[in-house]
Design a protein around this motif. Sequence first.
Motif, PDB file in Angstrom:
ATOM      1  N   LYS A  89      40.830  44.793  49.342  1.00 54.36           N
ATOM      2  CA  LYS A  89      39.907  43.816  48.784  1.00 54.36           C
ATOM      3  C   LYS A  89      40.677  42.745  48.025  1.00 54.36           C
ATOM      4  CE  LYS A  89      35.964  46.851  48.339  1.00 54.36           C
ATOM      5  NZ  LYS A  89      34.954  47.384  47.440  1.00 54.36           N
ATOM      6  N   ASP A  90      40.235  41.519  48.168  1.00 51.48           N
ATOM      7  CA  ASP A  90      40.803  40.400  47.430  1.00 51.48           C
ATOM      8  C   ASP A  90      40.055  40.286  46.112  1.00 51.48           C
ATOM      9  OD1 ASP A  90      42.063  38.120  46.594  1.00 51.48           O
ATOM     10  OD2 ASP A  90      41.075  36.795  48.033  1.00 51.48           O
ATOM     11  N   PHE A 103      40.441  38.319  43.462  1.00 48.53           N
ATOM     12  CA  PHE A 103      40.098  36.971  43.023  1.00 48.53           C
ATOM     13  C   PHE A 103      38.850  36.456  43.739  1.00 48.53           C
ATOM     14  CE2 PHE A 103      40.416  32.344  43.436  1.00 48.53           C
ATOM     15  CZ  PHE A 103      40.402  31.996  42.094  1.00 48.53           C
ATOM     16  N   SER A 104      38.785  36.615  45.046  1.00 46.57           N
ATOM     17  CA  SER A 104      37.615  36.151  45.797  1.00 46.57           C
ATOM     18  C   SER A 104      36.358  36.909  45.384  1.00 46.57           C
ATOM     19  CB  SER A 104      37.847  36.318  47.297  1.00 46.57           C
ATOM     20  OG  SER A 104      38.901  35.500  47.714  1.00 46.57           O
ATOM     21  N   ALA A 105      36.504  38.199  45.156  1.00 46.72           N
ATOM     22  CA  ALA A 105      35.352  38.993  44.738  1.00 46.72           C
ATOM     23  C   ALA A 105      34.860  38.536  43.374  1.00 46.72           C
ATOM     24  CB  ALA A 105      35.714  40.473  44.711  1.00 46.72           C
ATOM     25  N   MET A 122      35.295  35.464  41.976  1.00 47.02           N
ATOM     26  CA  MET A 122      34.800  34.093  42.008  1.00 47.02           C
ATOM     27  C   MET A 122      33.547  33.925  42.864  1.00 47.02           C
ATOM     28  SD  MET A 122      36.663  32.433  39.965  1.00 47.02           S
ATOM     29  CE  MET A 122      36.256  30.750  40.347  1.00 47.02           C
ATOM     30  N   PHE A 123      33.474  34.639  43.975  1.00 47.19           N
ATOM     31  CA  PHE A 123      32.403  34.400  44.941  1.00 47.19           C
ATOM     32  C   PHE A 123      31.520  35.610  45.183  1.00 47.19           C
ATOM     33  CE2 PHE A 123      36.067  31.733  46.193  1.00 47.19           C
ATOM     34  CZ  PHE A 123      35.533  30.519  45.846  1.00 47.19           C
ATOM     35  N   GLN A 146      30.744  39.779  46.087  1.00 46.92           N
ATOM     36  CA  GLN A 146      31.229  40.796  47.017  1.00 46.92           C
ATOM     37  C   GLN A 146      30.979  40.378  48.468  1.00 46.92           C
ATOM     38  OE1 GLN A 146      32.980  43.412  46.169  1.00 46.92           O
ATOM     39  NE2 GLN A 146      32.797  42.960  43.985  1.00 46.92           N
ATOM     40  N   GLN A 147      31.627  39.331  48.908  1.00 47.59           N
ATOM     41  CA  GLN A 147      31.442  38.824  50.260  1.00 47.59           C
ATOM     42  C   GLN A 147      32.045  39.752  51.301  1.00 47.59           C
ATOM     43  OE1 GLN A 147      29.672  36.173  51.192  1.00 47.59           O
ATOM     44  NE2 GLN A 147      29.113  35.822  49.064  1.00 47.59           N
ATOM     45  N   LEU A 148      33.063  40.495  50.952  1.00 45.04           N
ATOM     46  CA  LEU A 148      33.722  41.363  51.920  1.00 45.04           C
ATOM     47  C   LEU A 148      32.768  42.431  52.434  1.00 45.04           C
ATOM     48  CD1 LEU A 148      37.156  41.810  50.121  1.00 45.04           C
ATOM     49  CD2 LEU A 148      36.598  40.289  52.013  1.00 45.04           C
ATOM     50  N   GLU A 153      30.039  40.749  54.676  1.00 50.26           N
ATOM     51  CA  GLU A 153      30.513  40.438  56.019  1.00 50.26           C
ATOM     52  C   GLU A 153      30.624  41.706  56.848  1.00 50.26           C
ATOM     53  OE1 GLU A 153      34.173  38.386  55.495  1.00 50.26           O
ATOM     54  OE2 GLU A 153      33.230  36.579  54.707  1.00 50.26           O
TER      55      GLU A 153
END
Length: 77
Positions: free
Chosen positions: A4-5, A7-9, A11-12, A14-16, A19
């Motif tokens: 899991k990234d 930073f992305s989680a 900022m944006f 739980q998009q992972l 998807e």
Amino acid sequence: MAQKDIFSAMMFGQQLEKEKSETETKEERANTSSNDDSIDYMHVMNQIGNIMNSIDELKPVFKDVGPMISAFKKKIL
């Protein structure tokens, strides 16, 4: 399992996982639908569930914005 990234989680959201679930539902829809004209009720129910979850997440925002809008209306009038 993919790493899991963080930073992305942060900022944006739980998009992972979203998807991942979307790809699973697409595969599930492809496996269950035998006719293109038929309605995929599982897909429709999943979308309704996603909409309801989004509305539940937005309720606090509406509660915070409501008094600001009413105060703005009072200043105009």
